[in-house]
Design an enzyme around this catalytic site. Structure first.
Site, PDB file in Angstrom:
ATOM      1  N   GLN A 281     -10.401  -2.514   2.183  1.00  0.00           N
ATOM      2  CA  GLN A 281      -9.952  -3.195   3.401  1.00  0.00           C
ATOM      3  C   GLN A 281      -9.959  -2.290   4.628  1.00  0.00           C
ATOM      4  O   GLN A 281      -9.533  -2.688   5.702  1.00  0.00           O
ATOM      5  CB  GLN A 281      -8.587  -3.850   3.190  1.00  0.00           C
TER       6      GLN A 281
ATOM      7  N   HIS B 138       9.245  -3.498   3.376  1.00  0.00           N
ATOM      8  CA  HIS B 138       8.835  -3.692   1.973  1.00  0.00           C
ATOM      9  C   HIS B 138      10.059  -3.933   1.086  1.00  0.00           C
ATOM     10  O   HIS B 138      10.038  -4.791   0.204  1.00  0.00           O
ATOM     11  CB  HIS B 138       8.140  -2.437   1.427  1.00  0.00           C
TER      12      HIS B 138
ATOM     13  N   MET C 176       8.827  -2.578  11.737  1.00  0.00           N
ATOM     14  CA  MET C 176       8.597  -1.502  10.772  1.00  0.00           C
ATOM     15  C   MET C 176       7.177  -1.579  10.237  1.00  0.00           C
ATOM     16  O   MET C 176       6.663  -2.661   9.953  1.00  0.00           O
ATOM     17  CB  MET C 176       9.603  -1.586   9.644  1.00  0.00           C
TER      18      MET C 176
ATOM     19  N   GLN D  56      -2.668 -12.167   7.942  1.00  0.00           N
ATOM     20  CA  GLN D  56      -2.809 -11.896   6.500  1.00  0.00           C
ATOM     21  C   GLN D  56      -2.059 -12.952   5.689  1.00  0.00           C
ATOM     22  O   GLN D  56      -2.569 -13.458   4.679  1.00  0.00           O
ATOM     23  CB  GLN D  56      -2.284 -10.497   6.181  1.00  0.00           C
TER      24      GLN D  56
ATOM     25  N   ARG E 168       2.445   2.703   9.385  1.00  0.00           N
ATOM     26  CA  ARG E 168       1.661   3.414  10.405  1.00  0.00           C
ATOM     27  C   ARG E 168       2.528   3.972  11.532  1.00  0.00           C
ATOM     28  O   ARG E 168       2.041   4.788  12.319  1.00  0.00           O
ATOM     29  CB  ARG E 168       0.558   2.506  10.964  1.00  0.00           C
TER      30      ARG E 168
ATOM     31  N   LEU F 156       6.735   3.119   1.462  1.00  0.00           N
ATOM     32  CA  LEU F 156       7.605   1.958   1.639  1.00  0.00           C
ATOM     33  C   LEU F 156       8.669   2.171   2.717  1.00  0.00           C
ATOM     34  O   LEU F 156       9.201   3.269   2.868  1.00  0.00           O
ATOM     35  CB  LEU F 156       8.290   1.636   0.303  1.00  0.00           C
TER      36      LEU F 156
ATOM     37  N   MET G  71       0.849  -1.198   0.000  1.00  0.00           N
ATOM     38  CA  MET G  71       0.000   0.000   0.000  1.00  0.00           C
ATOM     39  C   MET G  71       0.886   1.250   0.000  1.00  0.00           C
ATOM     40  O   MET G  71       0.413   2.344   0.311  1.00  0.00           O
ATOM     41  CB  MET G  71      -0.939  -0.006   1.202  1.00  0.00           C
ATOM     42  N   GLY G  72       2.163   1.079  -0.342  1.00  0.00           N
ATOM     43  CA  GLY G  72       3.050   2.227  -0.471  1.00  0.00           C
ATOM     44  C   GLY G  72       3.588   2.731   0.858  1.00  0.00           C
ATOM     45  O   GLY G  72       3.489   2.062   1.882  1.00  0.00           O
TER      46      GLY G  72
HETATM   47  O1  PAF Z   1      -0.238  -5.719   3.580  1.00  0.00           O
HETATM   48  C1  PAF Z   1      -0.655  -4.824   2.810  1.00  0.00           C
HETATM   49  O2  PAF Z   1      -0.001  -3.794   2.563  1.00  0.00           O
HETATM   50  C2  PAF Z   1      -2.030  -4.988   2.171  1.00  0.00           C
HETATM   51  O3  PAF Z   1      -2.915  -5.614   3.037  1.00  0.00           O
HETATM   52  C3  PAF Z   1      -1.988  -5.698   0.803  1.00  0.00           C
HETATM   53  C4  PAF Z   1      -1.472  -7.115   0.945  1.00  0.00           C
HETATM   54  C5  PAF Z   1      -1.108  -4.919  -0.164  1.00  0.00           C
HETATM   55  C6  PAF Z   1      -3.409  -5.790   0.209  1.00  0.00           C
HETATM   56  O4  PAF Z   1      -3.959  -4.530  -0.015  1.00  0.00           O
END
Ligand code: PAF
Length: 262
Positions: A55, A31, A178, A147, A181, A27, A24-25
């Site tokens: 979500q 990531h 990390m 997740q 948020r 970064l 979701m950027g």
């Molecule tokens: O973990 C995340 O950043 C998000 O939940 C994902 C996997 C990109 C789905 O939107």
């Protein structure tokens, strides 16, 4: 690095042997560790940046979720990504969209209980991204442990035939996992947030000293978390030998987990 904004261009730019890192950027090193791993294991790597509205519940932080596309583009490039897919919400959910992907069991507890509908949104976006990008392997952080389990299950249940790779949580020097948020935290809250990893480390230590009862270990985590006045526990739970926690520091909800097994 090619930047792609439309689903049709992304579909026509796909190639066999692709690694994929959905994000979701905003970064951070976590990531980037996923992107580097994908680059090292695949012929090509695609990264997606999509703050997925589906979500987030209406009272959550969709509108304020941190964004910095310019910076993310250069970080992806430096990490060796070949494609950056940045669709907007209308591209992913055009008018008339009405199909969602949901799980019946794995989403019942932990974040699924605190954030109803969250995993339905995650799975819908990830399933669409899998179909659009058609990767061979996809990389997810172990920080979001539920997740990861949910995506693995969905991938198996729907026969996506994609290898799901869980990658270790990357931490700040003081232990804080990390997370994009973390940017919400004031300096005082940032100091307090270290209680998450400290309490989990404490449980691991107790286990190493011979404590095997998961309920005693979870209680110990709870007690440790309660010593921090700025922390408000959402849950302390476990998935087999992983203790997972969600804790509010002010309005910011942070998650972390530790595997106490070998
Ligand atoms: O973990 C995340 O950043 C998000 O939940 C994902 C996997 C990109 C789905 O939107």
């Amino acid at each position: 690095m090619k930047i792609i904004k439309t689903v049709s261009e992304m579909i026509s730019s796909g190639s066999p042997g692709m690694g994929f890192v959905p994000t979701m950027g905003y970064l951070h090193e976590g990531h980037l560790s996923l992107i580097r791993r994908s680059v090292s294991e695949n012929e090509k790597t695609a990264v997606s940046i999509f703050v997925n509205p589906v979500q987030f519940a209406p009272d959550e932080d969709f509108l304020t979720y941190p964004r910095n596309l310019e910076r993310d583009i250069s970080l992806c490039e430096q990490a060796g990504a070949d494609i950056l897919f940045t669709p907007d919400a209308d591209e992913m959910y055009p008018e008339g969209f009405q199909t969602y992907v949901d799980l019946t069991e794995l989403t019942k507890g932990l974040c699924g209980q605190s954030r109803p509908g969250h995993f339905k949104g995650v799975c819908t976006a990830v399933a669409k991204l899998f179909n659009i990008i058609r990767p061979e392997s996809a990389y997810f952080g172990q920080k979001d442990i539920q997740q990861l389990a949910v995506v693995r299950q969905m991938t198996a249940d729907l026969n996506f035939g994609i290898r799901i790779v869980g990658c270790p949580t990357v931490r700040e020097p003081d232990g804080l996992a990390m997370s994009s948020r973390n940017a919400y935290l004031s300096p005082e809250q940032r100091k307090a947030a270290v209680i998450l990893s400290q309490s989990l480390q404490y449980a691991k230590q107790l286990h190493e000293n011979g404590e095997n009862d998961i309920n005693i270990l979870k209680n110990a985590v709870t007690k440790r978390l309660e010593t921090e006045p700025l922390a408000k526990i959402d849950y302390v739970s476990n998935i087999e030998d992983v203790i997972a926690i969600a804790v509010f520091i002010g309005k910011t909800r942070l998650i972390d987990n530790i595997c106490i097994g070998s």
